[in-house]
Design an enzyme around this catalytic site. Structure first.
Site, PDB file in Angstrom:
ATOM      1  N   GLY A 188       0.830  -1.209   0.000  1.00 16.83           N
ATOM      2  CA  GLY A 188       0.000   0.000   0.000  1.00 16.83           C
ATOM      3  C   GLY A 188       0.854   1.244   0.000  1.00 16.83           C
ATOM      4  CG  ASN A 189      -0.140   4.728  -1.687  1.00 17.35           C
ATOM      5  OD1 ASN A 189      -0.819   5.586  -1.156  1.00 17.35           O
ATOM      6  ND2 ASN A 189      -0.522   4.103  -2.806  1.00 17.35           N
ATOM      7  NE  ARG A 190       3.495   8.034   5.436  1.00 18.57           N
ATOM      8  CZ  ARG A 190       4.346   9.015   5.688  1.00 18.57           C
ATOM      9  NH1 ARG A 190       5.565   8.952   5.219  1.00 18.57           N
ATOM     10  NH2 ARG A 190       3.980  10.047   6.405  1.00 18.57           N
ATOM     11  CB  ALA A 201      -1.400   7.651  -4.255  1.00 16.85           C
TER      12      ALA A 201
END
Ligand code: CTP
Length: 415
Positions: free
Chosen positions: A219-221, A286
């Site tokens: 995942g990403n932030r 994102a």
């Protein structure tokens, strides 16, 4: 005492109209939000609203007397004065009956009289059963109110009174408050800014998850804050909004369709389908550029010999590139985001200009993240680059302010 030279700032005058639906209890929380943030609120319930929540509750929470009839306090001519003095009227919940009366200009109680005398922005937050919301009579009344400049937000989907579920819930009070405050702060001498009225817009937000097995993902932030701010701002400017939220841990914003997705593949399908009829698409999400080549059905076990786990990644589709270069509506406006640091090959702006051309979008919102990321922060600053050569610097400010600066660039480019 106010500091020397400073003039006291007038407290905004808000009329909270409450019509007779079970969601009237949620208006108590909305009222509290307004009063606690420096607004003077006059609550005008209908007679049937008082069957759900009594006048003492409204009086205690607003600190003001409560009237429902034009015959109450006649010497003060409240049916004219309340509407004239208002900076904003919010009706929550707005029943089908109240909107029918408003659409036809009826004035048989204090709230409907107030609606006829108010010259400020009016926000209706409808709540009713799905069948009533979808009935042609209600559709016509909503269309009439919107055509006259009122902001009628979309009800939320979910549990309704009784066992029913569907579209018709009153959005969460905190979300109605955010939208109403946005309308209020952006109302100028010429009235509220509703330059997106009648427009369909799509906003993606958040970060995607790419599963390795049933319990693990890459995942990403991305928090989704900027995307949600964009969606809220568009709704406050009158647009019909679809928010495609990838793993966003925030409540559904008021007045829009929210599609929740997890993976880049799901995000792509949702964006491509919504973009087909849209006037504008903003890709604030994102999406992960890569995903595991395969997803294990069972939880992946550690190897007994301690060897490294094989992790083969494949590239995800580039959604922004696809919707920019394969437009169903050639006149639509597509906006991308880019977080850049600059490197040996070029400055932040050089790289951003190259990305704008590569992606094929109309506007690119560029964050310089050389000094650290903006994830989860309330503030943001950016440069908005346009394919037609324009460039706008947006100084550090709230994500809501950046959202409006982006719509300020989108709106005049819509045909
Ligand atoms: N984006 C997209 N689909 C992807 C990846 C990114 O639609 N698979 C969109 C993002 O939503 C954003 C824009 O593309 O609006 C820019 O994202 P970015 O990650 O900066 O672009 P990349 O093409 O991945 O560029 P880079 O090579 O710099 O990572």
């Amino acid at each position: 005492m106010s500091p020397e030279g400073a003039r006291p700032v007038a407290r905004p005058q808000v009329v909270l109209g409450v019509s007779g639906g079970i969601a009237a209890y949620k208006a108590c929380e909305l009222l509290r939000r307004f009063t606690e943030s420096g607004h003077d609120v006059t609550v005008v319930p209908t007679e049937s609203a008082l069957r759900f929540v009594g006048a003492p509750t409204w009086a205690a929470l607003s600190g003001r007397p409560v009237a429902t009839e034009v015959w109450d306090g006649v010497h003060e001519v409240p049916h004219v004065r309340i509407g004239q003095a208002a900076d904003l009227v919010v009706i929550a919940p707005a029943t089908a009956d109240l909107m029918a009366k408003a659409a036809h200009g009826q004035a048989d109680d204090l709230l409907t009289n107030t609606l006829l005398t108010a010259r400020c922005p009016v926000v209706f937050a409808p709540a009713m059963h799905t069948e009533m919301w979808e009935h042609p009579a209600t559709r016509d009344n909503v269309a009439t109110l919107r055509r006259r400049g009122a902001i009628v937000i979309e009800p939320a989907e979910g549990r309704l009174t009784g066992k029913d579920t569907g579209k018709g819930r009153l959005p969460e009070p905190g979300e109605i408050f955010e939208l109403a405050r946005d309308v209020l702060t952006r109302t100028g001498a010429d009235g509220p800014v509703d330059d997106l009225a009648g427009r369909q817009v799509v906003v993606s937000a958040g970060g995607t998850r790419e599963y390795l097995d049933p319990v693990r993902f890459l995942g990403n932030r991305s928090s989704g804050l900027q995307g949600v701010a964009l969606a809220r701002a568009a709704a406050a400017r009158g647009a019909e909004v679809t928010l495609i939220a990838a793993n966003v841990a925030l409540p559904d914003p008021a007045g829009m369709k929210v599609v929740r997705v997890e993976t880049t593949a799901e995000l792509r399908d949702a964006v491509v389908s919504a973009a087909a009829g849209a006037d504008a698409v903003v890709m604030a999400a994102a999406p992960a550029d890569f995903r595991p080549a395969s997803v294990s059905e069972a939880k992946i076990k550690k190897a007994a010999d301690g060897s490294a786990a094989p992790l083969e990644l494949v590239q995800n589709p580039d959604i922004l590139h696809e919707i920019s270069t394969q437009r169903v509506r050639p006149d639509s406006v597509v906006v991308g985001f880019a977080a850049e640091t600059g490197d040996a090959t070029g400055s932040v702006l050089d790289l951003a200009r190259a990305k704008l051309a590569r992606k094929g979008c109309d506007l690119l919102v560029v964050n310089d993240v050389s000094g650290g990321a903006v994830f989860g922060q309330p503030d943001n600053e950016a440069v908005i680059l346009a394919a037609d050569g324009g460039m706008v610097d947006v100084p550090r400010g709230s994500k809501a302010a950046l959202a409006h600066a982006i719509w300020d660039q989108v709106a005049p480019r819509l045909t």
